[in-house]
Design an enzyme around this catalytic site. Sequence first.
Site, PDB file in Angstrom:
ATOM      1  N   LYS A 116      21.450  51.440  14.264  1.00  0.00           N
ATOM      2  CA  LYS A 116      22.841  51.437  13.818  1.00  0.00           C
ATOM      3  C   LYS A 116      23.060  52.397  12.657  1.00  0.00           C
ATOM      4  O   LYS A 116      24.097  53.053  12.563  1.00  0.00           O
ATOM      5  CB  LYS A 116      23.256  50.017  13.426  1.00  0.00           C
ATOM      6  CG  LYS A 116      23.456  49.075  14.617  1.00  0.00           C
ATOM      7  CD  LYS A 116      23.940  47.716  14.147  1.00  0.00           C
ATOM      8  CE  LYS A 116      24.346  46.817  15.312  1.00  0.00           C
ATOM      9  NZ  LYS A 116      23.241  46.504  16.209  1.00  0.00           N
ATOM     10  N   GLU A 200      27.784  46.496   5.744  1.00  0.00           N
ATOM     11  CA  GLU A 200      29.119  47.026   5.931  1.00  0.00           C
ATOM     12  C   GLU A 200      30.153  46.103   5.294  1.00  0.00           C
ATOM     13  O   GLU A 200      29.946  44.890   5.201  1.00  0.00           O
ATOM     14  CB  GLU A 200      29.441  47.174   7.418  1.00  0.00           C
ATOM     15  CG  GLU A 200      28.652  48.261   8.103  1.00  0.00           C
ATOM     16  CD  GLU A 200      29.018  48.393   9.568  1.00  0.00           C
ATOM     17  OE1 GLU A 200      28.629  49.410  10.165  1.00  0.00           O
ATOM     18  OE2 GLU A 200      29.690  47.490  10.111  1.00  0.00           O
ATOM     19  N   HIS A 235      29.068  35.786  16.039  1.00  0.00           N
ATOM     20  CA  HIS A 235      29.093  37.212  16.362  1.00  0.00           C
ATOM     21  C   HIS A 235      28.747  37.478  17.824  1.00  0.00           C
ATOM     22  O   HIS A 235      28.455  38.621  18.194  1.00  0.00           O
ATOM     23  CB  HIS A 235      28.164  38.017  15.438  1.00  0.00           C
ATOM     24  CG  HIS A 235      28.411  37.794  13.985  1.00  0.00           C
ATOM     25  ND1 HIS A 235      29.573  38.168  13.350  1.00  0.00           N
ATOM     26  CD2 HIS A 235      27.653  37.169  13.041  1.00  0.00           C
ATOM     27  CE1 HIS A 235      29.520  37.818  12.073  1.00  0.00           C
ATOM     28  NE2 HIS A 235      28.375  37.205  11.862  1.00  0.00           N
ATOM     29  N   ARG A 292      23.909  50.878  27.649  1.00  0.00           N
ATOM     30  CA  ARG A 292      23.590  50.122  28.859  1.00  0.00           C
ATOM     31  C   ARG A 292      24.879  49.585  29.446  1.00  0.00           C
ATOM     32  O   ARG A 292      25.957  49.785  28.891  1.00  0.00           O
ATOM     33  CB  ARG A 292      22.673  48.955  28.509  1.00  0.00           C
ATOM     34  CG  ARG A 292      23.245  48.073  27.388  1.00  0.00           C
ATOM     35  CD  ARG A 292      22.453  46.819  27.143  1.00  0.00           C
ATOM     36  NE  ARG A 292      22.797  46.156  25.900  1.00  0.00           N
ATOM     37  CZ  ARG A 292      23.866  45.395  25.703  1.00  0.00           C
ATOM     38  NH1 ARG A 292      24.725  45.215  26.693  1.00  0.00           N
ATOM     39  NH2 ARG A 292      24.093  44.808  24.548  1.00  0.00           N
TER      40      ARG A 292
END
Length: 666
Positions: A116, A200, A235, A292
Amino acid sequence: MFTKILIANRGEIACRVIKTARRMGIRTVAVYSEADANARHVRLADEAVLLGPAAARESYLVADKIIDACKRTGAQAVHPGYGFLSENEEFAEALAANGITFIGPPASAIRAMGSKSEAKKLMGAASVPLTPGYHGDDQTPTLLHREADQIGYPVLIKAAAGGGGKGMRLVEKSEDFLDALASCKREAISSFGDDHVLIEKYITKPRHIEIQVFADTLGNCVYLFERDCSVQRRHQKVLEEAPAPGMPEERRRQMGEAAVAAAKAVGYVGAGTVEFIAMQDGTFYFMEMNTRLQVEHPVTEMITGQDLVEWQLRVASGQPLPLKQEQLEIRGHALEARIYAEDANKGFLPATGRLIRLAPPAESLNVRVDTGVEEGDEITPFYDPMIAKLIVWDETRDGALARMRKALADYQVAGLTTNIDFLSRLVACPAFAGADLDTGLIERQKDFLFPEIQPVPRDALLVATVGELLWEQHAAKAAAKQSGDPHSPWHARDGWRMNLSAARTISFKDGETLVEAQVGYRRDSWKITLNGESTVARGKKLEGDRFAVELDDRRLIASVVAVDDKRNVFLHGATWTLLRDDPLHRVDAGDSHGGGLTAPMPGKIVTLLAQPGQKVDKGTPLLILEAMKMEHTITAPAAGTVKAFCYAAGEQVSDGAPLVEFEATA
């Protein structure tokens, strides 16, 4: 085009790939672990190869075994599905080195987007908008803590190699950061073998919008519009829909073009999803790219009329994309609900067990069920507890919502706990129905979604009672047929008496409440009395566990599924659970572990959070159990004293094992 492919996955996605391959005339090879020897994907494939023990790290995650299976069966290509090795660049490289096609992007693209933090750097260079945060390599806890303080709370800690909601922690104040970081890193190591994290800014009331992209080897790249995946718990996505409600055409184009730019920046090929966090004002930021096919790809298929697995197979064989951007269009609206074996009322705790009853709604042009299990199969602790994906389509969102409500009402599962009732409340929730969407919807609507548990309604109790009486009659008739005198009246279970009317009590437990149904036998009916109110009941056994029941002047069709002492009553589109209380077989209802706490599923003790002898309040965390690659916190059920722990950190425990000797305060 390939003539034979191997599917390096299991469950629902393996079955999904087999369906398209079969339609295209491509033979399929399944792989399986010892736990999946009788799994549906193994039964559907043309061939199957055993990989090893149940643990994924000894079977589905062993690249060498999969490559060997390709060589033994002559498979020319591998479809990785999602999860397991689907985003493993070393696996893609190993396949290429052995002359086997990977039905997915090049290893370089997987590597670029697999981290990420690295992906954020690439997207910044490609002018894709980014969320404020720290994506650096220095992973010193004190530095990460300092960066979080500078970003400003709340912040989200995310595993750099993460996905599927694992390895993520929301931190709302500075003093909680280091504990959350340690927990996040443990889960990241367990799930991905890499504890690198990024931080973040946590955006309040964001929407989770993702764009489906597709690229071929000839330089073409298109976007197949968006999916709204805002409805999440832990999440992880719960409901997805396409297109995103309220999406202006201009913003759709901007997000689509940004997603294509992201794909082209890494030389992407195949199916991919670029995920964005979208503000309520329409501003959007790049979050990550999944290299994917996504779990929620069916909603895109439903609104575009395209088979994305077929696209994958064609692109991987070197063919161009089937359509250009201007040829793609949106028709109607689609919703997908993930049917899980989990208890929504216990923090979505995963459940295991055998699917004694599995009756999905009938499939049609408007209703689709993607599943990897059938009735009689078992949901084990080794893999994700998904039972199926339920997908519906209609011309409008309101129409799709109505179809989803009906399909969930028709979905019957017995043998383990599911989230079906929760999903039914979710699609009926005014906020969701009104498209007031953000990733915190479940939390802010918890009063509606998690109402106080109500007593089992009278109709369900009456149906359960009639079910017991009809099953007794059915069993008596079956026994009579096997006897030497099948017509003897002594076999009948009709309550006949010479002078008096027969009467009896049938008892159930509704939670901790004992419910007694007084049954009086009549010539062609029963008089059932519950809490002083009487009903004349009749019934007829239909096929399987379905019954036609008359209650006074009303006629109902219901199902009652018996699993040991448990009775699952399916009626009026809802499910209720009762325990048959037989006084001849009663045992002590007290805790068999002397007031201790037991493991809700097999797992490993990660850490102990209290000390023996410590006095705690209700809800105090006592230990962390890792199961199904997720951390579950075991808390005190009441105020009391921790007497002792039954296991040490690092030890494995079985389902139902006593974990803590606990003494509640009198």
